[in-house]
Write a protein that holds these residues in place. Structure first.
Motif, short mmCIF file in Angstrom:
data_model
loop_
_atom_site.label_atom_id
_atom_site.label_comp_id
_atom_site.label_asym_id
_atom_site.label_seq_id
_atom_site.Cartn_x
_atom_site.Cartn_y
_atom_site.Cartn_z
N PHE A 70 -8.43 14.95 33.14
CA PHE A 70 -8.39 13.67 33.85
C PHE A 70 -9.72 13.46 34.56
O PHE A 70 -9.98 14.10 35.57
N ASP A 71 -10.55 12.57 34.03
CA ASP A 71 -11.87 12.33 34.61
C ASP A 71 -11.74 11.39 35.81
O ASP A 71 -11.93 10.18 35.70
N LEU A 72 -11.40 11.98 36.96
CA LEU A 72 -11.22 11.18 38.16
C LEU A 72 -12.55 10.77 38.79
O LEU A 72 -12.56 10.02 39.76
N ASN A 73 -13.65 11.25 38.25
CA ASN A 73 -14.96 10.84 38.76
C ASN A 73 -15.43 9.52 38.17
O ASN A 73 -16.39 8.94 38.64
N SER A 74 -14.73 9.03 37.15
CA SER A 74 -15.07 7.73 36.57
C SER A 74 -14.03 6.71 37.06
O SER A 74 -13.07 7.05 37.73
N ASP A 75 -14.24 5.45 36.68
CA ASP A 75 -13.32 4.38 37.09
C ASP A 75 -12.22 4.13 36.06
O ASP A 75 -11.36 3.28 36.28
N LYS A 76 -12.22 4.87 34.94
CA LYS A 76 -11.27 4.60 33.86
C LYS A 76 -9.81 4.76 34.26
O LYS A 76 -8.95 4.07 33.73
N LEU A 77 -9.50 5.66 35.18
CA LEU A 77 -8.11 5.93 35.53
C LEU A 77 -7.64 5.22 36.80
O LEU A 77 -6.51 5.43 37.25
N ILE A 78 -8.49 4.35 37.37
CA ILE A 78 -8.06 3.59 38.55
C ILE A 78 -6.86 2.73 38.16
O ILE A 78 -6.86 2.08 37.13
N GLY A 79 -5.83 2.77 39.00
CA GLY A 79 -4.60 2.05 38.73
C GLY A 79 -3.54 2.86 38.00
O GLY A 79 -2.42 2.40 37.81
N THR A 80 -3.88 4.09 37.60
CA THR A 80 -2.94 4.96 36.89
C THR A 80 -2.06 5.69 37.90
O THR A 80 -2.54 6.21 38.90
N LYS A 81 -0.77 5.75 37.60
CA LYS A 81 0.19 6.41 38.47
C LYS A 81 0.28 7.89 38.08
O LYS A 81 0.39 8.22 36.89
N PHE A 82 0.23 8.78 39.09
CA PHE A 82 0.26 10.22 38.87
C PHE A 82 1.29 10.89 39.78
O PHE A 82 1.57 10.40 40.88
N SER A 83 1.79 12.01 39.31
CA SER A 83 2.45 12.97 40.18
C SER A 83 1.35 13.97 40.55
O SER A 83 0.74 14.58 39.66
N VAL A 84 1.05 14.09 41.83
CA VAL A 84 -0.07 14.89 42.31
C VAL A 84 0.46 16.07 43.13
O VAL A 84 1.24 15.87 44.06
#
Length: 114
Positions: A70-84
């Protein structure tokens, strides 16, 4: 009788070794949130409280192996729901006046895309 005594002593020694050599269990916490981006100070997730209010949970670190998936350093996953799932450690820092301040550091240890 002697065999039972030796066996019992061996089991006690083994139990003590296991208890003293095992790593402490680290507590983790899990929540569901929507990824809101990465800043210099951490990874932001929007959560909704039981009352329905939104708030931001910022986690300062992430396990490096998770960034490969999961490349959280990019903007591609903004808006994605996760269990963290994250762990908490406490660090002591001194301020400019020499006073100690405890700071909680949150590290993401598991992510599951929902």
């Amino acid at each position: 009788m002697k065999t039972k005594t030796i066996l019992l002593a061996s089991l006690l020694s083994l139990s003590l070794f296991v208890l003293t050599s095992s790593k402490p269990v680290q507590d983790t916490t899990t929540f569901v949130g929507t990824f809101d981006g990465h800043e210099d100070y951490g990874y932001n997730f929007i959560e909704v409280s039981e009352e329905g209010d939104e708030y931001t949970m910022t986690l300062q670190n992430i396990d490096e192996s998770l960034l490969k998936t999961f490349d959280l350093n990019s903007d591609k996953l903004i808006g994605t729901k996760f269990s963290v799932t994250y762990s908490t450690t406490t660090e002591v820092e001194k301020d400019e006046d020499g006073y100690e301040d405890e700071i909680e550091i949150y590290t993401i240890v598991s992510l599951k895309k929902l």
